[in-house]
Design an enzyme around this catalytic site. Structure first.
Site, short mmCIF file in Angstrom:
data_model
loop_
_atom_site.label_atom_id
_atom_site.label_comp_id
_atom_site.label_asym_id
_atom_site.label_seq_id
_atom_site.Cartn_x
_atom_site.Cartn_y
_atom_site.Cartn_z
N HIS A 44 42.12 24.06 73.90
CA HIS A 44 43.17 23.62 74.83
C HIS A 44 43.09 24.44 76.13
O HIS A 44 43.21 23.90 77.23
CB HIS A 44 44.56 23.84 74.23
CG HIS A 44 44.87 23.02 73.03
ND1 HIS A 44 45.05 23.56 71.79
CD2 HIS A 44 45.06 21.68 72.88
CE1 HIS A 44 45.35 22.61 70.93
NE2 HIS A 44 45.36 21.46 71.54
N LYS A 173 36.56 16.36 72.18
CA LYS A 173 36.79 16.53 70.73
C LYS A 173 37.39 15.22 70.20
O LYS A 173 37.05 14.73 69.14
CB LYS A 173 37.74 17.70 70.52
CG LYS A 173 38.51 17.71 69.23
CD LYS A 173 37.70 18.34 68.15
CE LYS A 173 38.47 18.67 66.90
NZ LYS A 173 39.65 17.93 66.63
#
Ligand code: AMP
Length: 319
Positions: A44, A173
């Site tokens: 993140h 991802k």
């Protein structure tokens, strides 16, 4: 804009968030949004870093979106740690956090999670508007989670309307999610540039994921078979020793099953449009995997991972 001693503004209502963003834009600042469900890891934070390179101010949102979960899925046990997330975002240089309590119309008596699919209230004032990307949402995760992309597209549309970003940053991802959102933005003429960034992995190859925290130690070790399988396919297809799509799927599936994982899908699709492929030489090919491994609390943890396979002929055609 960055001052280490300054508090990181945290907004919990759409109105406050929007007012802050509009002020930034009035001052001529370019705004980036990084949507997340929290329990942040370095994957993140790599998105935040990339967002800082593309805009003057970066807003990160933290919201576990109920409409992308079905009643039997892990909404209730999804890991959450907002205080830790805020500290990480501040250290990473984000300028504001959007942390709404709920993004859906509150109806009398409806508690948290009342917008989880299959648990929705039948109240006549409840939420009933959704965004769907018809074809791209069907394969891969859409097969086993038919509600999923409707929830993702709806919440991302809401976040775009609230945060009015010039650029929105996503991780590859969630490859299909990146493609679905890019298509939604194109089809609905949304004025947002969508950026998709590479997967961050742990040192041993496991793709970083908030859900990894729910794996038992043993399952975490076993789950390494996923990245090992992807690497094997990448190398074999690139050097021409693996040419058969079926061989790739069988090998990767076999590795996961041998390790005790339960395969949801091992799939090969055109990496650009997620259409069917008949060989590996004609296009860059997405190898996408979803599999369940044992959780340390209850049930299983569903992990996803992917890579793009480029055969010599596909590489030559691209140049
Ligand atoms: P999530 O909190 O899991 O919904 O993820 C929020 C964003 O972070 C999505 O755009 C994900 O694709 C991205 N992301 C999650 N894990 C990774 C990772 N390991 N590497 C890069 N991006 C990631």
């Amino acid at each position: 804009m960055s001052d280490e001693n300054q508090e990181l503004p945290v907004f919990t209502t759409a109105a406050d968030m929007r007012a802050w963003v509009r002020k930034q834009k009035k001052s001529g600042r370019k705004v980036a949004l990084v949507p997340t469900m929290g329990y942040l890891h370095d994957g993140h934070l790599s998105l935040v870093k990339a967002a800082l390179e593309r805009a003057d101010v970066v807003v990160a949102s933290i919201y576990v979106n109920p409409t992308q979960f079905a009643a039997h899925e892990d909404f209730d046990v999804y890991p959450r740690n907002p205080a830790d997330d805020r500290a990480k975002l501040k250290a990473a240089g984000a300028h504001a956090v959007f942390e709404p309590e709920s993004l859906y119309v509150a109806v009398p008596g409806a508690g948290e999670g009342s917008n989880v699919v299959g648990r929705e209230t039948q109240h006549p004032d409840s939420h009933e508007t959704y965004v769907t990307v018809e074809r791209l949402q069907k394969p891969l995760c859409g097969g086993s989670r038919p509600h999923f992309f409707r929830g993702v597209c709806t919440v991302v549309t809401k976040l775009f309307h609230i945060c009015e970003p010039d650029v929105a940053v996503f991780g590859r991802k969630d490859y299909q999610q990146w493609r679905v959102i890019s298509r939604m933005v194109r089809d609905l003429d949304l004025a947002v540039e969508v950026v998709g960034l590479p997967i961050c992995r742990e040192a041993d190859g496991l793709a970083m994921s908030s859900r990894n925290a729910r794996l038992s130690d043993e399952a975490r070790q076993k789950a390494l078979c996923i990245s090992r399988g992807l690497k094997w396919a990448e190398a074999g297809v690139a050097d021409g020793s693996v040419t058969s799509p079926e061989a790739v799927k069988e090998h990767v599936r076999g590795l996961i099953e041998e390790a005790g994982g339960k395969v949801d899908y091992v799939e090969l699709l055109n990496a650009d449009n997620l259409g069917a492929i008949s060989d590996l030489a004609s296009q860059p090919t997405l190898l996408a995997v979803a599999a369940h491994f044992a959780a340390k609390d209850r049930g299983t943890v569903r992990l996803i991972d992917n890579t793009v396979l480029t055969a010599p002929a596909a590489a030559a055609a691209a140049n």
